[in-house]
Design an enzyme around this catalytic site. Structure first.
Site, PDB file in Angstrom:
ATOM      1  N   LYS A 189      -2.094   9.076  15.510  1.00 32.34           N
ATOM      2  CA  LYS A 189      -0.726   9.019  16.028  1.00 32.34           C
ATOM      3  C   LYS A 189      -0.620   9.898  17.274  1.00 32.34           C
ATOM      4  CE  LYS A 189       1.472   7.975  11.593  1.00 32.34           C
ATOM      5  NZ  LYS A 189       1.865   6.623  12.028  1.00 32.34           N
ATOM      6  N   HIS A 230      -6.572  -0.954   6.221  1.00 30.45           N
ATOM      7  CA  HIS A 230      -6.628  -1.775   7.433  1.00 30.45           C
ATOM      8  C   HIS A 230      -8.018  -1.804   8.071  1.00 30.45           C
ATOM      9  CE1 HIS A 230      -2.425  -1.889   6.899  1.00 30.45           C
ATOM     10  NE2 HIS A 230      -2.089  -0.857   7.634  1.00 30.45           N
ATOM     11  N   GLU A 288      -1.642   4.700  17.652  1.00 30.05           N
ATOM     12  CA  GLU A 288      -0.191   4.633  17.788  1.00 30.05           C
ATOM     13  C   GLU A 288       0.263   5.690  18.783  1.00 30.05           C
ATOM     14  OE1 GLU A 288       2.015   3.462  13.915  1.00 30.05           O
ATOM     15  OE2 GLU A 288       0.431   4.833  13.287  1.00 30.05           O
ATOM     16  N   LYS A 348       0.844  -1.184   0.000  1.00 28.41           N
ATOM     17  CA  LYS A 348       0.000   0.000   0.000  1.00 28.41           C
ATOM     18  C   LYS A 348       0.887   1.244   0.000  1.00 28.41           C
ATOM     19  CE  LYS A 348      -0.704   0.653   4.967  1.00 28.41           C
ATOM     20  NZ  LYS A 348      -0.210   2.025   5.105  1.00 28.41           N
TER      21      LYS A 348
END
Length: 520
Positions: free
Chosen positions: A372, A274, A250, A182
């Site tokens: 993130k 995902h 994350e 990807k």
């Protein structure tokens, strides 16, 4: 005869059942990696290949070919592979395994525009067919930026490497396959163009699009959880499920990835592939078999039925991480990261709301979020159930009682948690949430293979179950494109403090319906 293997008779059902349980071993083949000097190759691909060899799942004559601009000889490249294996492999290092693998390591120097280099690659693979018995079976792993695909595909076509020669009557036909990392385009239109470009050179059945999340044991366990356990089927629907939350969080920032990430953002990087794939596995109907095409059919049905909930300014959220504390470390915000444009509108947090308009899921919102610099690193699928219609308890006895939930933990602590209410010991009828926990690490003595081990082996075997096909990719972009267009017309993303769980608009997004995000 005493001691003779009785299951050696062709068609023997005992042998057939035994063979289903035996490890699948790849036949004679080689793998060529373009972009072999990058982090993905060093940290994931090379170690995965060694781990497969160490588990006895690669043929003795397997060959690994690197293609890059570096001025390496075969032995120099072998040292690079060895260093990567020792630093990142999952299984213990065994010299005899490495020695056998190293005999098939080759390197071709060149650029993607270099006709002579690709001619040399063709010569190298022909030699491996003779020396290592690879039989003309070759896989090409494009661990390169998408803008380099056209040139590499053109060269593979020009040299005849994309199409095996006819071996003649009575001999097995060799195969050629291509692996693509990807992102699969940056919107629906570019995805269609990329798919058409790839299929001009490689037929769709020989194209393997890597989504490493689909190689994780816990993701595959969603199929076992749903279809091997009858207890869940009666409640896996809108009659009992209130909503579903799918989270990939994350705790790291972008660091040195600014050049790649700016202009892509969290939605393109994670939701399009995902999270929509995890949603499809969660919402799909049971397939008639686990044949790859049957799994793909059921996932495609979910993606076709998935619709964005509107208005998008209330049912989506985006943000950029600002400075803050990640644990005990003070970290800078995105716009202060080295190499990032201070005026960037690229989001590092994205959340969307979807309905899956099928009989099973009508009225059940699916909330997908990624970000993130969030509170901790975690990926999970949380199926949150409706509250009991009547509680015969005083409200003060149930203040700490939430909604029942089944949580599939994809990473890092792989397992499943079931949350339900239980009486607190004592004289009063006080009810509180408790967790029943299943952990892969505690339940099984065998460690889970890395995702890339499973995916590379499946590709070498020609088993496409865990690889998205053209239609899945294009349907995913059809879902996400309106969100990206809506955000493009808005201002900059909302800042959120590093170490928290995202922008306030994301909390408001769920609060409008009386819900709230899980805090993993």
């Amino acid at each position: 005869m005493a001691g003779q293997e009785t299951t050696a008779v062709p068609g023997n059902p005992l042998r057939d059942e035994r063979d289903k349980r035996l490890p699948r071993i790849a036949g004679p083949c080689s793998m060529v990696i373009f972009g072999v000097t990058g982090d993905l190759s060093r940290k994931k691909l090379m170690p995965a290949i060694y781990d497969l060899a160490n588990r006895g799942l690669l043929p003795p004559g397997f060959a690994l070919v690197g293609f890059a601009r570096r001025d390496y000889k075969d032995e120099d490249f072998a040292e690079v592979v060895l260093d990567a294996v020792k630093a990142h492999s999952r299984t213990p290092f065994r010299q005899e395994v490495w020695d056998q693998l190293a005999e098939g390591v080759r390197f071709v120097q060149g650029t993607f525009e270099d006709d002579a280099a690709f001619s040399q690659l063709a010569t190298t693979l022909a030699q491996l067919d003779q020396e290592r018995g690879t039989g003309g079976n070759h896989a090409f792993y494009l661990s390169i930026p998408p803008n380099a695909f056209p040139q590499v595909l053109k060269q593979l076509s020009r040299t005849g490497l994309a199409k095996p020669a006819d071996p003649g009557p009575g001999r097995p036909k060799p195969w050629r396959r291509v692996v693509i990392e990807k992102p699969f385009g940056h919107d629906l239109e570019s995805a269609k163009e990329l798919n058409a470009l790839v299929n001009e050179v490689f037929p769709e059945e020989t194209v393997f699009r890597i989504d490493h999340y689909l190689g994780k044991e816990t993701v595959q366990n969603m199929l076992a959880l749903r279809f091997a356990n009858e207890m869940f089927e009666p409640i896996w629907n809108s009659g009992y499920v209130d909503h579903v939350q799918i989270t990939m969080a994350e705790d790291i920032g972008l660091g040195g990835r600014a050049g790649y990430y700016d202009g892509i953002g969290a939605a393109r990087d994670v939701i399009q592939n995902h999270l929509l794939q995890l949603m499809a596995l969660t919402a799909m109907e049971d397939p008639i078999s686990f044949h790859p095409r049957q799994l793909q059919i059921e996932k495609i049905k979910v993606l076709q039925a998935a619709k964005l909930v509107e208005p998008l300014d209330e049912t989506t959220a985006r943000g950029q991480y600002a400075e803050g504390w990640q644990g005990s470390e003070h970290v800078v915000g995105l716009l202060d990261e080295e190499g990032f444009d201070p005026q960037s509108r690229t989001e590092t947090y994205a959340a969307i709301t979807l309905n899956v308009e099928t009989r099973r899921w009508a009225g059940v919102p699916f909330y997908l979020r990624t970000g993130k610099r969030l509170g901790r690193r975690v990926t999970e699928i949380a199926v949150v159930f409706k509250r009991a219609p009547h509680l015969p308890f005083d409200q003060t006895m149930t203040e700490e009682l939430g909604q029942n939930a089944l949580v599939v933990r994809v990473q890092p602590d792989e397992g499943i948690t079931l949350r339900f209410g239980s009486k607190v010991p004592g004289s009063s009828m006080e009810v509180r949430d408790v967790n029943m926990d299943f952990s892969y690490g505690e339940a099984f003595t065998e460690s889970s293979p890395e995702a890339y081990e499973r995916l590379i082996l499946d590709m070498l075997l020609g088993v496409p179950s865990l690889f998205p096909v053209n239609e899945e990719v294009e349907l995913s972009w059809r879902i996400l494109d309106p969100v990206l267009e809506h955000w493009a017309a808005e201002g900059k993303p909302e800042p959120y403090e590093s170490g928290t769980w995202g922008p306030s608009s994301a909390d408001e997004m769920l609060a409008r319906s009386g819900r709230e995000w899980r805090r993993p």
